[in-house]
Design a protein around this motif. Structure first.
Motif, PDB file in Angstrom:
ATOM      1  N   LEU A  32      10.160  -1.785  -1.995  1.00  0.00           N
ATOM      2  CA  LEU A  32      10.314  -3.238  -1.983  1.00  0.00           C
ATOM      3  C   LEU A  32       9.219  -3.915  -2.804  1.00  0.00           C
ATOM      4  O   LEU A  32       9.479  -4.852  -3.566  1.00  0.00           O
ATOM      5  CB  LEU A  32      10.296  -3.750  -0.541  1.00  0.00           C
ATOM      6  N   GLY A  33       7.989  -3.442  -2.690  1.00  0.00           N
ATOM      7  CA  GLY A  33       6.888  -3.996  -3.473  1.00  0.00           C
ATOM      8  C   GLY A  33       7.088  -3.802  -4.969  1.00  0.00           C
ATOM      9  O   GLY A  33       6.842  -4.704  -5.771  1.00  0.00           O
ATOM     10  N   THR A  57       3.158 -16.625  -9.519  1.00  0.00           N
ATOM     11  CA  THR A  57       1.992 -16.321  -8.694  1.00  0.00           C
ATOM     12  C   THR A  57       2.368 -15.792  -7.313  1.00  0.00           C
ATOM     13  O   THR A  57       1.868 -14.749  -6.879  1.00  0.00           O
ATOM     14  CB  THR A  57       1.104 -17.570  -8.549  1.00  0.00           C
ATOM     15  N   VAL A  58       3.234 -16.483  -6.616  1.00  0.00           N
ATOM     16  CA  VAL A  58       3.580 -16.077  -5.247  1.00  0.00           C
ATOM     17  C   VAL A  58       4.338 -14.746  -5.234  1.00  0.00           C
ATOM     18  O   VAL A  58       3.997 -13.851  -4.447  1.00  0.00           O
ATOM     19  CB  VAL A  58       4.361 -17.191  -4.523  1.00  0.00           C
ATOM     20  N   PRO A  59       5.361 -14.544  -6.099  1.00  0.00           N
ATOM     21  CA  PRO A  59       6.023 -13.228  -6.071  1.00  0.00           C
ATOM     22  C   PRO A  59       5.081 -12.070  -6.420  1.00  0.00           C
ATOM     23  O   PRO A  59       5.185 -11.000  -5.828  1.00  0.00           O
ATOM     24  CB  PRO A  59       7.137 -13.356  -7.113  1.00  0.00           C
ATOM     25  N   VAL A  60       4.169 -12.289  -7.351  1.00  0.00           N
ATOM     26  CA  VAL A  60       3.218 -11.228  -7.688  1.00  0.00           C
ATOM     27  C   VAL A  60       2.301 -10.954  -6.493  1.00  0.00           C
ATOM     28  O   VAL A  60       2.030  -9.794  -6.151  1.00  0.00           O
ATOM     29  CB  VAL A  60       2.403 -11.596  -8.952  1.00  0.00           C
ATOM     30  N   ALA A  61       1.835 -11.989  -5.826  1.00  0.00           N
ATOM     31  CA  ALA A  61       0.973 -11.804  -4.651  1.00  0.00           C
ATOM     32  C   ALA A  61       1.719 -11.083  -3.533  1.00  0.00           C
ATOM     33  O   ALA A  61       1.153 -10.184  -2.876  1.00  0.00           O
ATOM     34  CB  ALA A  61       0.453 -13.155  -4.164  1.00  0.00           C
ATOM     35  N   VAL A  62       2.978 -11.445  -3.317  1.00  0.00           N
ATOM     36  CA  VAL A  62       3.761 -10.770  -2.274  1.00  0.00           C
ATOM     37  C   VAL A  62       3.981  -9.304  -2.644  1.00  0.00           C
ATOM     38  O   VAL A  62       3.864  -8.413  -1.796  1.00  0.00           O
ATOM     39  CB  VAL A  62       5.109 -11.503  -2.054  1.00  0.00           C
ATOM     40  N   GLY A  65       0.809  -7.437  -2.126  1.00  0.00           N
ATOM     41  CA  GLY A  65       0.597  -7.294  -0.682  1.00  0.00           C
ATOM     42  C   GLY A  65       1.467  -6.198  -0.083  1.00  0.00           C
ATOM     43  O   GLY A  65       1.002  -5.409   0.757  1.00  0.00           O
ATOM     44  N   LEU A  66       2.727  -6.122  -0.514  1.00  0.00           N
ATOM     45  CA  LEU A  66       3.613  -5.070  -0.013  1.00  0.00           C
ATOM     46  C   LEU A  66       3.107  -3.685  -0.409  1.00  0.00           C
ATOM     47  O   LEU A  66       3.124  -2.751   0.403  1.00  0.00           O
ATOM     48  CB  LEU A  66       5.031  -5.283  -0.535  1.00  0.00           C
ATOM     49  N   ALA A  70       1.792  -0.799   2.186  1.00  0.00           N
ATOM     50  CA  ALA A  70       2.421   0.522   2.150  1.00  0.00           C
ATOM     51  C   ALA A  70       1.370   1.617   2.038  1.00  0.00           C
ATOM     52  O   ALA A  70       1.422   2.628   2.751  1.00  0.00           O
ATOM     53  CB  ALA A  70       3.406   0.603   0.984  1.00  0.00           C
ATOM     54  N   VAL A  71       0.391   1.428   1.157  1.00  0.00           N
ATOM     55  CA  VAL A  71      -0.647   2.439   0.965  1.00  0.00           C
ATOM     56  C   VAL A  71      -1.527   2.549   2.215  1.00  0.00           C
ATOM     57  O   VAL A  71      -1.823   3.661   2.686  1.00  0.00           O
ATOM     58  CB  VAL A  71      -1.493   2.113  -0.286  1.00  0.00           C
ATOM     59  N   LEU A  72      -1.953   1.416   2.769  1.00  0.00           N
ATOM     60  CA  LEU A  72      -2.815   1.451   3.954  1.00  0.00           C
ATOM     61  C   LEU A  72      -2.106   2.074   5.153  1.00  0.00           C
ATOM     62  O   LEU A  72      -2.711   2.844   5.918  1.00  0.00           O
ATOM     63  CB  LEU A  72      -3.303   0.042   4.295  1.00  0.00           C
ATOM     64  N   LEU A  73      -0.824   1.762   5.327  1.00  0.00           N
ATOM     65  CA  LEU A  73      -0.066   2.352   6.434  1.00  0.00           C
ATOM     66  C   LEU A  73       0.108   3.849   6.224  1.00  0.00           C
ATOM     67  O   LEU A  73      -0.016   4.633   7.172  1.00  0.00           O
ATOM     68  CB  LEU A  73       1.296   1.667   6.572  1.00  0.00           C
TER      69      LEU A  73
END
Length: 176
Positions: A32-33, A57-62, A65-66, A70-73
């Protein structure tokens, strides 16, 4: 004298995946990211940008973030972290899913999607409300269709007339 200590069985791929099933969520978030970032970075912007924040800006930030979540989880799961089991108050977690109810609700929603064009929102919405009530266990065959029709008409008039969101009226709206 017998030896009761048996060597542990080697972990199979299937048991490893079952123990790390949260990695499926990581893959979903990663895909999704990537999709969000790809769409945001290939977006063509025709308007002139005023200020530092543009439409990308907002789609790139989202998207970033995704990917980060994903990596942290994934790191947490691979280090042995486990999601906490749901502790529902009135849900028996040992019972299997009610596939009949899920199938009925799926059928009702698909029928609504197919019928909203030819029949309009008031009729298809009434079928949606009545079918959902039936699928979820209501057996008041005399009362449920009347409530469903009232809810559907009320929803139609609120959205169409008060909120200005046009919904398809269907053939009955020419009569009313």
């Amino acid at each position: 004298m017998t030896d009761d200590s048996t060597p542990p069985r080697p972990a199979t791929a299937r048991s490893w995946l079952r123990e790390h099933s949260e990695l499926g969520v990581c893959v979903l978030l990663l895909v999704l990211g990537v999709l969000v970032l790809t769409d945001a970075l290939t977006m063509s912007v025709d308007i002139t940008q005023r200020g530092p924040v543009g439409p990308k800006t907002v789609p790139v930030a989202v998207g970033i973030g995704l990917l980060a979540v994903a990596v942290l989880l994934a790191v947490d799961v691979l280090r042995g972290g486990r999601g906490e089991a749901e502790a529902g108050e009135d849900v028996d977690l040992d019972e299997p899913a009610d596939r009949r109810t899920v199938a009925l609700l799926t059928g009702v929603f698909l029928a609504f999607a197919v019928l909203i064009g030819p029949l309009g929102f008031p009729v298809s919405g009434a079928l949606l409300f009545w079918g959902s009530a039936y699928a979820l266990g209501s057996r008041h065959h005399d009362r449920d269709p009347l409530i469903a029709a009232g809810l559907s008409l009320l929803t139609y008039f609120v959205f169409d007339n008060l909120l200005g969101v046009p919904l398809p009226g269907g053939p009955l709206m020419g009569v009313l």
